[in-house]
Design a protein around this motif. Structure first.
Motif, PDB file in Angstrom:
ATOM      1  N   THR A  33       0.864  -1.176   0.000  1.00 23.49           N
ATOM      2  CA  THR A  33       0.000   0.000   0.000  1.00 23.49           C
ATOM      3  C   THR A  33       0.901   1.226   0.000  1.00 23.49           C
ATOM      4  O   THR A  33       2.104   1.129   0.270  1.00 23.49           O
ATOM      5  N   MET A  34       0.323   2.384  -0.291  1.00 23.93           N
ATOM      6  CA  MET A  34       1.084   3.627  -0.270  1.00 23.93           C
ATOM      7  C   MET A  34       1.612   3.878   1.146  1.00 23.93           C
ATOM      8  O   MET A  34       2.789   4.217   1.344  1.00 23.93           O
ATOM      9  N   ALA A  37       4.526   1.709   1.843  1.00 24.28           N
ATOM     10  CA  ALA A  37       5.734   2.173   1.166  1.00 24.28           C
ATOM     11  C   ALA A  37       6.291   3.428   1.817  1.00 24.28           C
ATOM     12  O   ALA A  37       7.499   3.694   1.752  1.00 24.28           O
ATOM     13  N   VAL A  41       9.203   7.266   5.644  1.00 28.36           N
ATOM     14  CA  VAL A  41       9.262   8.693   5.306  1.00 28.36           C
ATOM     15  C   VAL A  41       8.985   9.532   6.546  1.00 28.36           C
ATOM     16  O   VAL A  41       8.081   9.222   7.326  1.00 28.36           O
ATOM     17  N   VAL A  44       5.416  15.072   8.107  1.00 28.97           N
ATOM     18  CA  VAL A  44       5.533  16.500   7.815  1.00 28.97           C
ATOM     19  C   VAL A  44       5.262  17.334   9.061  1.00 28.97           C
ATOM     20  O   VAL A  44       5.418  18.544   9.040  1.00 28.97           O
ATOM     21  N   PHE A 237      -2.115  14.093  -9.386  1.00 33.83           N
ATOM     22  CA  PHE A 237      -0.871  14.199  -8.655  1.00 33.83           C
ATOM     23  C   PHE A 237       0.114  14.838  -9.638  1.00 33.83           C
ATOM     24  O   PHE A 237       0.072  14.528 -10.834  1.00 33.83           O
ATOM     25  N   ALA A 242      -0.824   9.640 -10.852  1.00 30.23           N
ATOM     26  CA  ALA A 242      -1.876   9.276  -9.899  1.00 30.23           C
ATOM     27  C   ALA A 242      -2.939  10.363  -9.897  1.00 30.23           C
ATOM     28  O   ALA A 242      -2.690  11.479 -10.355  1.00 30.23           O
ATOM     29  N   VAL A 263      -4.492   3.222  -4.060  1.00 29.41           N
ATOM     30  CA  VAL A 263      -3.293   2.888  -3.276  1.00 29.41           C
ATOM     31  C   VAL A 263      -3.352   3.437  -1.859  1.00 29.41           C
ATOM     32  O   VAL A 263      -2.580   3.021  -1.000  1.00 29.41           O
ATOM     33  N   SER A 283       4.568  19.686  -4.595  1.00 31.80           N
ATOM     34  CA  SER A 283       5.304  18.406  -4.583  1.00 31.80           C
ATOM     35  C   SER A 283       4.334  17.227  -4.555  1.00 31.80           C
ATOM     36  O   SER A 283       4.746  16.075  -4.685  1.00 31.80           O
ATOM     37  N   GLY A 284       3.063  17.521  -4.313  1.00 31.56           N
ATOM     38  CA  GLY A 284       2.067  16.463  -4.193  1.00 31.56           C
ATOM     39  C   GLY A 284       1.944  15.907  -2.783  1.00 31.56           C
ATOM     40  O   GLY A 284       1.105  15.053  -2.513  1.00 31.56           O
ATOM     41  N   ARG A 285       2.779  16.386  -1.867  1.00 31.84           N
ATOM     42  CA  ARG A 285       2.789  15.811  -0.526  1.00 31.84           C
ATOM     43  C   ARG A 285       1.555  16.181   0.294  1.00 31.84           C
ATOM     44  O   ARG A 285       1.080  15.410   1.118  1.00 31.84           O
ATOM     45  N   LEU A 286       1.061  17.403   0.074  1.00 30.83           N
ATOM     46  CA  LEU A 286      -0.096  17.857   0.853  1.00 30.83           C
ATOM     47  C   LEU A 286      -1.352  17.928  -0.002  1.00 30.83           C
ATOM     48  O   LEU A 286      -1.317  18.409  -1.129  1.00 30.83           O
ATOM     49  N   SER A 301      -0.329  13.149   1.807  1.00 33.98           N
ATOM     50  CA  SER A 301      -0.754  12.236   0.739  1.00 33.98           C
ATOM     51  C   SER A 301      -0.087  10.877   0.815  1.00 33.98           C
ATOM     52  O   SER A 301      -0.648   9.871   0.395  1.00 33.98           O
ATOM     53  N   LEU A 302       1.166  10.827   1.379  1.00 24.16           N
ATOM     54  CA  LEU A 302       1.889   9.552   1.420  1.00 24.16           C
ATOM     55  C   LEU A 302       1.473   8.694   2.607  1.00 24.16           C
ATOM     56  O   LEU A 302       1.340   7.477   2.489  1.00 24.16           O
TER      57      LEU A 302
END
Lengths: 342, 72
Positions: A33-34, A37, A41, A44, A237, A242, A263, A283-286, A301-302
């Motif tokens: 799953t996301m 993965a 990390v 934030v 994304f 995505a 995911v 960056s797609g993170r938020l 998002s991760l």
């Protein structure tokens, strides 16, 4: 008659078989799953953005907003019957476009900055030249048989629309005619988003499905399911691989295009309000998701964790947008105000 | 006659559904582990350029009015 029934039964059997095949193929590649993965990390932390400006000027509910490609101007649409183009650096209103129909649901800025488009319960997408001395109607795109829920320009000569008539459409602005119709949804189309390379777009609909389309040949390439209610908001994304969706089922989901499945999901038992809008940081993170609970909640998002909230509106957050340079977030609300945060 | 055309249109719809599902079934899928890793890498590689993650310094904030003293 018997022959037709036999053929129908055979086709239905084939459909069921194909659906099972697709599910099996998705399962076969579902080896993580996301959030799995992203285990290693770094978090934030708490994301605390400050309210920088409140843009006042609309006299009724704001339904939509869209940033210009210059990351400075922004257009908003309200059921007070006006589009307002704002300079978000100064807070000044640059242009006011009076609408023939006040029942607006969507607004878009052309990448050039020369044109804006809007539409709603009139079923029409109207394109305006805002660089003229006073805003001039360039085209009235009139062929949908349902409300206009979303529109996005590919360029000054092409626009894609999504409609309550369950179709999306690519229009040629030079002729004012439909070029391609995208038909496959079985519920009102509520939102659309263009891929970064503009070769595909994604639509979300009341059939709770998201569909990926080829802009040029009209084909529906992939269908994503999982939501249990209308998908109101959709975004790509930034890598283009995505898509994120937001739904009346109170959750958001990320679907990866290359593995053809969900995911990660973004939901919280304390959040019992539908998602109206969403936008991603550069960056797609938020993920900034606007909800019916008057707030814009911020998701990692991760990791799938809620990491912040933008509070300040006195009514539903109906629209959210991050400009191309990623410098801030704009939220628009039924309380008639737009707010800028960073 | 109307019975026939209704039956025919249902048939056409079913045939289209099969055609669409065949198309979607033929998609080449990569492993979720690979897809997720690449999404993660994209985020991490672009994090330093993401103003909403790194923060926007007051002096450079386009949405913040420049501070100025007004002597009345």
């Amino acid at each position: 008659m018997a022959a037709e029934k036999a053929e129908m039964d055979a086709l239905k059997k084939e459909c069921d078989g194909l659906r099972a095949q697709i599910e099996a193929a998705r399962k076969a590649v579902n080896d993580n799953t996301m959030s799995g993965a992203a285990g290693g990390v770094a978090s934030v932390g708490r994301v605390q953005l400050k309210l920088r400006k409140t843009l006042k000027g609309h006299l009724a509910k704001i339904y939509a907003m869209h940033w210009s490609a210059d990351s400075r101007q922004m257009v908003s649409a309200s059921q007070d019957g006006k589009l307002l183009v704002w300079d978000c650096f100064t807070g000044n209103k640059l242009v006011a476009v009076p609408l023939k129909s006040a029942w607006v649901m969507s607004v878009a800025f052309a990448p050039s900055g020369n044109l804006v488009a809007s539409g709603g319960l009139d079923n029409i997408c109207t394109v305006y030249n805002i660089k003229a001395a006073s805003p001039k109607t360039l085209r009235e795109l009139d062929a949908h048989t349902g409300y206009l829920s979303c529109c996005r320009f590919l360029s000054d000569s092409e626009i894609i629309t999504a409609s309550g008539d369950t179709t999306c459409c690519l229009w040629d602005l030079e002729t004012g005619k439909q070029k391609i119709m995208f038909t496959n949804h079985i519920g009102d189309c509520m939102s659309l988003a263009l891929s970064p390379d503009m070769n595909t777009f994604i639509s979300g609909a009341c059939d709770s499905l998201a569909k990926l389309w080829d802009v040029r040949d009209g084909a529906c390439k992939q269908t994503f399911s999982g939501h249990t209610s209308d998908i109101n908001a959709i975004a790509f994304f930034p890598s283009g691989n995505a898509v994120i969706t937001g739904s009346d089922d109170c959750s958001c989901k990320m679907y990866d295009l290359r593995s053809d499945q969900e995911v990660i999901g973004y939901q919280d038992t304390s959040l019992n309000a539908g998602v109206t809008s969403l936008a991603l940081s550069s960056s797609g993170r938020l993920i900034f998701a606007g909800y019916d609970d008057f707030n814009c909640h911020i998701w990692d998002s991760l990791k799938g964790e809620k990491v912040g909230v933008l509070s300040g509106h006195d009514n539903r957050v109906s629209c959210t947008g991050v400009p191309d340079d990623g410098m801030g977030v704009c939220t628009g609300s039924w309380d008639s105000f737009l707010k800028l945060w960073n | 006659m109307s019975n026939n055309s209704a039956a025919n249109s249902s048939l056409v719809i079913a045939q289209k559904a099969v055609k669409q599902l065949r198309l979607e079934a033929s998609v080449r899928r990569i492993k979720v582990s690979q897809a997720a890793a690449e999404l993660k890498t994209f985020c991490l590689q672009n994090a330093h350029k993401d103003p909403l993650l790194t923060g926007v310094p007051s002096s450079d904030n386009p949405f913040r009015p420049p501070k100025s003293c007004v002597l009345l």
